[in-house]
Scaffold this active site. Structure first.
Site, PDB file in Angstrom:
ATOM      1  N   HIS A   1     -18.942 -26.563  -6.750  1.00 61.93           N
ATOM      2  CA  HIS A   1     -19.215 -25.149  -7.049  1.00 61.93           C
ATOM      3  C   HIS A   1     -18.475 -24.221  -6.096  1.00 61.93           C
ATOM      4  CE1 HIS A   1     -22.296 -24.411  -3.831  1.00 61.93           C
ATOM      5  NE2 HIS A   1     -22.607 -25.677  -4.029  1.00 61.93           N
TER       6      HIS A   1
ATOM      7  N   ASP B   1     -20.422 -26.251   1.873  1.00 60.91           N
ATOM      8  CA  ASP B   1     -21.241 -26.019   0.686  1.00 60.91           C
ATOM      9  C   ASP B   1     -20.714 -24.799  -0.069  1.00 60.91           C
ATOM     10  OD1 ASP B   1     -23.258 -26.260  -1.167  1.00 60.91           O
ATOM     11  OD2 ASP B   1     -24.768 -25.275   0.059  1.00 60.91           O
TER      12      ASP B   1
ATOM     13  N   GLU C   1     -24.008 -22.200  -8.878  1.00 56.23           N
ATOM     14  CA  GLU C   1     -24.941 -23.279  -8.533  1.00 56.23           C
ATOM     15  C   GLU C   1     -26.035 -22.800  -7.585  1.00 56.23           C
ATOM     16  OE1 GLU C   1     -26.558 -26.591  -6.099  1.00 56.23           O
ATOM     17  OE2 GLU C   1     -25.382 -24.870  -5.430  1.00 56.23           O
ATOM     18  N   GLU C   2     -25.684 -21.900  -6.667  1.00 60.09           N
ATOM     19  CA  GLU C   2     -26.645 -21.470  -5.649  1.00 60.09           C
ATOM     20  C   GLU C   2     -27.831 -20.701  -6.227  1.00 60.09           C
ATOM     21  OE1 GLU C   2     -26.745 -22.572  -2.805  1.00 60.09           O
ATOM     22  OE2 GLU C   2     -24.757 -23.051  -2.074  1.00 60.09           O
TER      23      GLU C   2
ATOM     24  N   GLU D   1     -21.236 -32.097  -3.824  1.00 54.74           N
ATOM     25  CA  GLU D   1     -22.033 -31.415  -2.814  1.00 54.74           C
ATOM     26  C   GLU D   1     -21.716 -32.025  -1.442  1.00 54.74           C
ATOM     27  OE1 GLU D   1     -24.796 -28.860  -2.848  1.00 54.74           O
ATOM     28  OE2 GLU D   1     -23.357 -28.382  -4.433  1.00 54.74           O
TER      29      GLU D   1
ATOM     30  N   HIS E   1     -25.734 -23.144   4.830  1.00 52.96           N
ATOM     31  CA  HIS E   1     -26.369 -21.847   4.576  1.00 52.96           C
ATOM     32  C   HIS E   1     -26.642 -21.063   5.863  1.00 52.96           C
ATOM     33  CE1 HIS E   1     -28.061 -22.975   0.316  1.00 52.96           C
ATOM     34  NE2 HIS E   1     -26.767 -23.250   0.461  1.00 52.96           N
TER      35      HIS E   1
END
Length: 404
Positions: free
Chosen positions: A103, A132, A163-164, A188, A371
């Protein structure tokens, strides 16, 4: 169906590690500089889930790389999400049909790339979304570059824009694509212990809305109906929906109520993140939350509750175990050991697994701090991960299609 596929895959795994391919490993090592250069380009573009311009810029760079390799590239709108999904397809003379998914979106706001651009310190590279999942895009692109037409019947790479936030703009596309493939590899991030992901929890959200009545907090506080107070009460008691024994978590993450300190608030809302290991737990949470919420602290307040189910769980499976065993044997060819992990994080792998297609996850770049401002990628993981993915594609792309 899954039992039959599991038997085929476990039989392959039992055959033991194949001989290492020095030429392929050398080629993977030689791609490391190009991989870092591509990673820098991607990381230095803001591509939060709602940034259509940034997402399409990332997609254009990846699409150009894949077109150069002979892929046929298609852009599809990610409605209702922003930007365009990228679907790149290349056909070969092998037998197996392999789908790779990564993604393009990150969780970071616009301006983050300028504030914290790509950098390398020691053996780690840093930047927003570096593992990510921009690292996953890079591993997919570079692994595909090492393959010849005999290595697969069809190789498809899907780059998702959203995707998030649950892949709402890409779910139908994922379902359509995966059903035309024999095996799926999700890019991922690889786990910090050089791991793959073999099981994931499902994700969902509880939305709580409380309606009350405004009044002056100093002059007539009792004439109001305090929505914020009731919301706080509901958040506390609904936290009991979690179940440690079942590994179900209900985490209240957002709460809003009131606008001025001297006004009794007439509205409040809160959001909880829900993670479950089985679909039945979604049913239990939805049932129990309504009975719990009936117990009010502020009787006159009006309460609205809803549970939105996001990604389904990807439970442990013999099918996945077979894929993981083959991946471990491939990694052992170059003297590396894979760890296998379950995670509370949700991802597109769950959608592919739910469609009945053998799926393995966590094949992207290795790192940590997902993140966060400290997100990093291990530079020394790049070549081994390119090799691992390329060999997996060969393993399942050269063989006849797996009988389902």
């Amino acid at each position: 169906m899954r039992k039959l596929v599991a038997g085929v895959m476990l039989a392959w795994a039992a055959a033991g590690a194949a001989s290492a391919e020095p030429a392929l490993l050398k080629a993977a090592q030689e791609r490391q500089a190009a991989a870092l250069a591509l990673l820098e380009k991607l990381v230095n573009i803001d591509s939060g889930t709602f940034n259509a311009k940034g997402l399409d810029a990332v997609g254009a760079i990846a699409a150009a790389e894949l077109a150069q390799q002979g892929f046929s590239v298609e852009k599809t709108p990610a409605t209702p999400a922003a930007g365009h999904n990228i679907v790149a397809t290349r056909t070969g003379s092998g037998k197996g049909r392999v789908l790779l998914v990564a993604h393009m979106d990150t969780v970071f706001p616009d301006g983050t790339a300028a504030k914290r651009p790509f950098r390398i310190e020691g053996r780690r590279a840093y930047g927003p979304g570096i593992m990510d999942d921009k690292g996953g895009i890079v591993i997919a692109v570079q692994a595909a570059r090492l393959l010849g037409d005999k290595d697969f019947g069809k190789l498809t790479i899907l780059l998702n824009t959203n995707e998030e936030t649950g892949s709402e703009g890409t779910r139908a596309l994922i379902d359509k694509l995966v059903r035309g493939h024999d095996v799926a590899f999700n890019l991922e991030p690889g786990r910090a212990a050089d791991g793959l992901v073999v099981a994931r929890k499902g994700s969902g959200e509880i939305e709580l809305e409380v309606t009350g009545k405004a009044s002056h907090a100093g002059v007539a506080p009792k004439q109001g109906v305090n929505a914020a107070l009731e919301a706080a009460h509901q958040v506390v008691q609904l936290s009991r929906l979690g179940d440690d024994a079942k590994e179900t978590t209900v985490s209240w993450t957002v709460i809003h109520g009131g606008e001025r300190s001297n006004v009794i608030p007439d509205h409040a809302r809160a959001t909880a993140d829900v993670r479950v290991k089985t679909p039945e737990e979604f049913d239990r949470v939805e049932r129990d939350m309504r009975s719990i919420a009936a117990k009010k602290l502020v009787p006159e307040a009006q309460i609205a509750l809803s549970l939105t189910r996001g990604f389904p769980p990807m439970p442990p499976s013999a099918v996945t175990d077979g894929l993981a065993a083959r991946a471990a044997s491939i990694y052992a060819e170059i003297g590396r050991k894979l760890t296998l992990e379950s995670t509370g994080g949700a991802a597109d792998a769950s959608l592919m697994f739910a469609a009945g297609v053998p799926t393995l996850d966590g094949l992207g770049i290795v790192g940590g701090g997902i993140h966060t401002a400290d997100e990093y990628a291990e530079v020394d993981s790049i070549a081994p991960r390119i090799y691992l993915l390329a060999r997996l594609i060969q393993e399942y792309g050269r063989r006849p299609a797996i009988t389902k």
